[in-house]
Design an enzyme around this catalytic site. Structure first.
Site, PDB file in Angstrom:
ATOM      1  N   ASN A 107     -16.890  -3.293 -38.051  1.00  0.00           N
ATOM      2  CA  ASN A 107     -16.653  -2.008 -38.729  1.00  0.00           C
ATOM      3  C   ASN A 107     -15.243  -1.917 -39.300  1.00  0.00           C
ATOM      4  O   ASN A 107     -14.271  -2.173 -38.592  1.00  0.00           O
ATOM      5  CB  ASN A 107     -16.807  -0.856 -37.738  1.00  0.00           C
ATOM      6  CG  ASN A 107     -18.224  -0.700 -37.232  1.00  0.00           C
ATOM      7  OD1 ASN A 107     -19.091  -1.500 -37.537  1.00  0.00           O
ATOM      8  ND2 ASN A 107     -18.443   0.344 -36.462  1.00  0.00           N
ATOM      9  N   THR A 117     -10.292   2.364 -41.733  1.00  0.00           N
ATOM     10  CA  THR A 117      -8.906   2.700 -42.087  1.00  0.00           C
ATOM     11  C   THR A 117      -8.340   1.823 -43.210  1.00  0.00           C
ATOM     12  O   THR A 117      -7.632   2.314 -44.090  1.00  0.00           O
ATOM     13  CB  THR A 117      -8.008   2.578 -40.836  1.00  0.00           C
ATOM     14  OG1 THR A 117      -8.597   3.365 -39.796  1.00  0.00           O
ATOM     15  CG2 THR A 117      -6.602   3.062 -41.096  1.00  0.00           C
ATOM     16  N   ASP A 164     -22.151   6.691 -37.883  1.00  0.00           N
ATOM     17  CA  ASP A 164     -21.118   6.053 -37.060  1.00  0.00           C
ATOM     18  C   ASP A 164     -20.705   7.001 -35.929  1.00  0.00           C
ATOM     19  O   ASP A 164     -20.394   8.174 -36.178  1.00  0.00           O
ATOM     20  CB  ASP A 164     -19.922   5.746 -37.981  1.00  0.00           C
ATOM     21  CG  ASP A 164     -18.890   4.855 -37.343  1.00  0.00           C
ATOM     22  OD1 ASP A 164     -19.244   4.078 -36.427  1.00  0.00           O
ATOM     23  OD2 ASP A 164     -17.719   4.917 -37.768  1.00  0.00           O
ATOM     24  N   SER A 176     -19.311   8.708 -40.665  1.00  0.00           N
ATOM     25  CA  SER A 176     -18.967   9.421 -39.427  1.00  0.00           C
ATOM     26  C   SER A 176     -19.496  10.849 -39.553  1.00  0.00           C
ATOM     27  O   SER A 176     -19.800  11.303 -40.662  1.00  0.00           O
ATOM     28  CB  SER A 176     -17.448   9.436 -39.231  1.00  0.00           C
ATOM     29  OG  SER A 176     -16.848  10.233 -40.241  1.00  0.00           O
ATOM     30  N   HIS A 183     -15.873  -2.778 -33.361  1.00  0.00           N
ATOM     31  CA  HIS A 183     -15.286  -1.618 -34.054  1.00  0.00           C
ATOM     32  C   HIS A 183     -13.803  -1.879 -34.268  1.00  0.00           C
ATOM     33  O   HIS A 183     -13.251  -2.824 -33.721  1.00  0.00           O
ATOM     34  CB  HIS A 183     -15.483  -0.348 -33.214  1.00  0.00           C
ATOM     35  CG  HIS A 183     -16.858   0.214 -33.306  1.00  0.00           C
ATOM     36  ND1 HIS A 183     -17.118   1.412 -33.906  1.00  0.00           N
ATOM     37  CD2 HIS A 183     -18.057  -0.272 -32.911  1.00  0.00           C
ATOM     38  CE1 HIS A 183     -18.413   1.652 -33.857  1.00  0.00           C
ATOM     39  NE2 HIS A 183     -19.015   0.648 -33.244  1.00  0.00           N
ATOM     40  N   GLY A 184     -13.173  -1.006 -35.044  1.00  0.00           N
ATOM     41  CA  GLY A 184     -11.719  -1.120 -35.225  1.00  0.00           C
ATOM     42  C   GLY A 184     -11.324  -2.363 -35.991  1.00  0.00           C
ATOM     43  O   GLY A 184     -10.325  -3.011 -35.667  1.00  0.00           O
TER      44      GLY A 184
HETATM   45  P1  13P Z   1     -10.986   1.072 -38.312  1.00  0.00           P
HETATM   46  O1  13P Z   1     -10.756   2.419 -38.895  1.00  0.00           O
HETATM   47  O2  13P Z   1      -9.936   0.691 -37.339  1.00  0.00           O
HETATM   48  O3  13P Z   1     -11.200   0.043 -39.354  1.00  0.00           O
HETATM   49  O4  13P Z   1     -12.325   1.168 -37.443  1.00  0.00           O
HETATM   50  C1  13P Z   1     -13.543   1.438 -38.067  1.00  0.00           C
HETATM   51  C2  13P Z   1     -14.630   1.666 -37.096  1.00  0.00           C
HETATM   52  O5  13P Z   1     -14.682   1.083 -36.040  1.00  0.00           O
HETATM   53  C3  13P Z   1     -15.694   2.603 -37.463  1.00  0.00           C
HETATM   54  O6  13P Z   1     -16.521   2.904 -36.387  1.00  0.00           O
END
Ligand code: 13P
Length: 288
Positions: free
Chosen positions: A229, A232, A84, A49, A207-208
């Site tokens: 992706n 977290t 990212d 990022s 994502h997420g």
């Molecule tokens: P998370 O942090 O929810 O795993 O998402 C990561 C992401 O989408 C990075 O762009």
């Protein structure tokens, strides 16, 4: 050598599996992800990022670290180094610094402006042999200061962006960065199916990845998702293992305070999380 994400994602889409993008924060993260990819013969994408790039003192440092580490660790599986949620300026900096892939997140612009800026970057990436991810419909939640409202993408807008010649497309389908709230209603598979119908061979990006149930991950892959992706979840497992080490007083016994010892359980925890995701996404053994 770093590679564009194009070939690995086209293979994943055709083979109905997904390649994981694991975001990196420092040396331990990078080492854990690279070693796990190599041990599991899996292609991998290292996500950076803008915030993490800044934390690591800049994109050139990241490129130097990743290239050096790949050589020293004899990493032979395909690895892409990917920005990212990049701004236009961030994308330009990463192209200059030697990344092999970028994401331009123009989802907060009106669609015409998103198209205009994406078009400009597609041209540069084509010339440089780099891959480029675009986004339509913002991803919910917050990641390193990038806040999204979690809109569900308009499939026609997805087609318009896909037609610009991007390598992969991130479309909001109810996914959120960070932990999912209790009342989350899940991914919108109807919209995903519609996007896949209109964009054809285009590898789609989810994502997420943290906290999405296995069944939904598998369904998303069956509907054209070829890149997932995860950020977290590695942070949570790293923090948990580090906390356990300290709570057990291990930093106080002998030379347990040595950073190489202190950070080892967290690094192992990242490796375990990455392996688990690679198995779930189906990318294990795909780099043989
Ligand atoms: P998370 O942090 O929810 O795993 O998402 C990561 C992401 O989408 C990075 O762009």
């Amino acid at each position: 050598m770093l590679v564009s994400a194009k070939e690995m994602l086209q293979k994943a889409k055709a083979g109905k599996y997904a390649v994981g993008q694991f975001n990196i924060n420092n040396l331990e993260w990078t080492k854990a992800v690279l070693l796990t990819a190599q041990e599991n013969k899996s292609p991998v994408i290292l996500g950076v990022s803008e915030g993490a790039g800044k934390y690591m003192t800049g994109y050139k440092t990241v490129v130097g670290m990743v290239n050096g580490m790949m050589e020293e660790l004899n990493i032979t599986v395909p690895v892409a180094l990917h920005l990212d949620h990049g701004s236009f300026e961030g994308c330009m900096k990463c192209i200059e610094a030697g990344f092999s892939s970028i994401m331009f997140d123009g989802s907060h612009y009106p669609i015409a402006e998103n198209i205009e800026k994406t078009t400009e970057l597609v041209k540069i990436c084509e010339e440089k042999g780099m891959s480029i991810e675009a986004e339509v419909g913002s991803i919910g939640g917050e990641e390193d200061g990038v806040v999204g409202n979690g809109e569900v993408a308009d499939p026609n807008e997805c087609k318009a962006i896909a037609d610009l010649g991007v390598t992969m497309l991130a479309a909001g389908i109810g996914n959120i960065h960070g932990k999912y709230p209790e009342n989350w209603t899940g991914l919108n598979f109807e919209v995903l199916a519609e996007i896949q119908k209109l964009t054809g061979e285009m590898p789609l990006v989810l994502h997420g990845g943290t906290g999405i149930p296995e069944k939904m991950i598998k369904e998303a892959i069956s509907l054209g998702v070829a890149k997932i992706n995860v950020n977290t979840e590695c942070q949570l497992t790293f923090a948990e293992a580090t906390r356990k080490y300290i709570e057990e007083g291990k930093d106080l016994s002998g030379k347990g305070f040595d950073p190489r010892k202190l950070l080892a359980p967290g690094t192992e925890a990242i490796k375990a999380t990455v392996k688990e995701k690679m198995e779930l996404f189906g990318s294990v053994g795909k780099a043989e």
